[in-house]
Write a protein that holds these residues in place. Structure first.
Motif, PDB file in Angstrom:
ATOM      1  N   PHE A  22       7.451  -4.148  -8.290  1.00 40.66           N
ATOM      2  CA  PHE A  22       7.830  -3.846  -6.898  1.00 40.66           C
ATOM      3  C   PHE A  22       8.412  -5.074  -6.203  1.00 40.66           C
ATOM      4  O   PHE A  22       9.155  -4.941  -5.227  1.00 40.66           O
ATOM      5  CB  PHE A  22       6.626  -3.310  -6.103  1.00 40.66           C
ATOM      6  N   SER A  29       6.983   1.222  -9.267  1.00 43.63           N
ATOM      7  CA  SER A  29       5.888   0.335  -8.885  1.00 43.63           C
ATOM      8  C   SER A  29       5.591   0.445  -7.391  1.00 43.63           C
ATOM      9  O   SER A  29       4.425   0.433  -6.971  1.00 43.63           O
ATOM     10  CB  SER A  29       6.248  -1.114  -9.251  1.00 43.63           C
ATOM     11  N   ILE A  30       6.622   0.581  -6.589  1.00 45.22           N
ATOM     12  CA  ILE A  30       6.447   0.678  -5.135  1.00 45.22           C
ATOM     13  C   ILE A  30       5.608   1.901  -4.754  1.00 45.22           C
ATOM     14  O   ILE A  30       4.808   1.863  -3.816  1.00 45.22           O
ATOM     15  CB  ILE A  30       7.828   0.738  -4.439  1.00 45.22           C
ATOM     16  N   LEU A  33       1.929   1.152  -4.366  1.00 42.66           N
ATOM     17  CA  LEU A  33       1.504   0.062  -3.488  1.00 42.66           C
ATOM     18  C   LEU A  33       0.375   0.430  -2.519  1.00 42.66           C
ATOM     19  O   LEU A  33      -0.498  -0.399  -2.259  1.00 42.66           O
ATOM     20  CB  LEU A  33       2.699  -0.479  -2.691  1.00 42.66           C
ATOM     21  N   LEU A  36      -3.233  -0.719  -3.112  1.00 45.20           N
ATOM     22  CA  LEU A  36      -3.679  -2.095  -2.967  1.00 45.20           C
ATOM     23  C   LEU A  36      -4.563  -2.292  -1.737  1.00 45.20           C
ATOM     24  O   LEU A  36      -5.255  -3.302  -1.628  1.00 45.20           O
ATOM     25  CB  LEU A  36      -2.467  -3.033  -2.878  1.00 45.20           C
TER      26      LEU A  36
END
Length: 377
Positions: A22, A29-30, A33, A36
């Protein structure tokens, strides 16, 4: 929407490229997010990150307020300092706090010898044929060439399809668990991170100091202070330094001169890494995710250094299986194999991802080769 299906899971395992992708606007990958916000992140084998990947790690540490554990058995002093500057704490800061750990780190574990070249390495293999031998080279080409020379050897590197790589991995591990039987595994740098094995003898091409220390960790791995066992380690200069640069190899000669002919401990190796490890601070690389501003372009830049020249591709004889998996809405990741860029091409029915590569260059035993197997087998 596909990523939402993962949000309820509590434990994830991924490559560092998949996770930090990302940072260069990797869409896949984004999508993960938001997880997290309630996560602890563990980065393993941080010694192996190239300059760009290590830069991405530092930028992540500086810009995300998330608990992070970075793990490695060998890290040059400059990189260690840069990680502590990013907010990490060294553990243990004093090894004497752990008496058993200090005792293991201080015992003689390896007898190191410098040999001239690969021909001398072959003499070692012939002389020690009844032992479990791990032979590590720096390129896939040399790994495949040696494996074809020693037909009973186990060939292991990064250019396998996922299922085939799992199979090769298990075969290597199983072979080295049988202490009474001889074994020869010929591998590349992947052994530094993925192989939990205990070899009697290590043969290795000269590599950056942290890499050599990691490779030595696969020899006499389960030694105890009271058993006085010593693993034999042999280093020789490769035909060329690729894929490493002159900077990567800085201090190697001095490091090897200090240990040649000696019995060495982990403490000694750590002290020599402090003495001869890279001393130049690494410049941070541009991060698209942090610096793009309003206009974001997916995968604007590579996460790794450009010298890492492979791309995950689909073999042309797996195209029908790929479409079958897509129809069933199943993952096709198991079909992908890392392929040098010069072999990839776009398939008219698939588009830009995944790209395809010729299956004539692939076999389950040796992986993807620069030459068609019909011409060399």
């Amino acid at each position: 929407m596909y990523a939402l299906g993962y949000w309820h899971k509590r434990i994830f395992s991924a490559t560092v490229d998949q996770f930090l992708g990302f940072m260069q606007q990797s869409y896949r990958s984004i999508c993960l997010l938001p997880l997290l916000s309630d996560s602890v992140v563990v980065f393993d084998e941080v010694h192996s990150f190239d300059k760009s990947l290590f830069s991405a790690l530092k930028l992540f540490l500086k810009n995300f307020d998330i608990p992070v554990l970075c793990m490695t058995a060998s890290l040059p002093p400059v990189r260690r300092k840069e990680l502590t500057d990013c907010g990490l704490t060294l553990f243990p800061d004093d090894i004497t706090q752990f008496e058993d750990l200090e005792k293991k780190a201080s015992m003689a574990r390896y007898k190191v010898s410098l040999i001239q070249d690969a021909s001398d390495a072959e003499d070692v293999v012939a002389r020690e044929s009844e032992k479990r031998i791990l032979w590590v080279v720096n390129t896939v080409d040399r790994c495949q060439t040696l494996a074809k020379k020693y037909l009973d050897s186990l060939c292991y590197h990064s250019r396998f399809k996922l299922d085939d790589r799992k199979y090769r991995h298990e075969k290597v591990i199983t072979a080295f668990q049988q202490e009474e039987n001889p074994a020869l595994a010929i591998t590349t740098q992947v052994c530094e991170m993925s192989l939990d094995l205990d070899a009697d003898i290590l043969i290795s091409e000269v590599a950056p100091i942290p890499a050599m220390i990691q490779r030595m960790g696969r020899c006499n791995r389960h030694a105890k202070p009271d058993d006085h066992s010593i693993g034999k380690v042999f280093f020789y200069m490769p035909e060329d330094e690729k894929p490493y640069s002159d900077l990567d190899m800085k201090g190697c000669k001095e490091f090897l001169d200090e240990i040649d002919g000696k019995e060495v401990s982990q403490i000694m190796l750590e002290n020599l890494l402090e003495k001869y490890g890279q001393g130049d601070k690494e410049i941070e690389k541009y991060s698209a995710f942090l610096e793009n501003g309003t206009w974001a372009v997916s995968r604007e830049q590579s996460l790794r250094d450009e010298s890492d020249y492979t791309i995950n591709a689909l073999l042309d004889n797996d195209i029908s299986e790929y479409f079958a998996l897509r129809t069933r809405k199943k993952s096709f990741d198991g079909l992908l194999v890392p392929v040098p860029k010069k072999f990839i091409r776009q398939h008219p029915k698939i588009g830009r991802f995944p790209l395809t590569a010729p299956s004539t260059h692939y076999c389950r035993k040796y992986g993807f080769s620069n030459s068609p197997y019909g011409e060399i087998l």
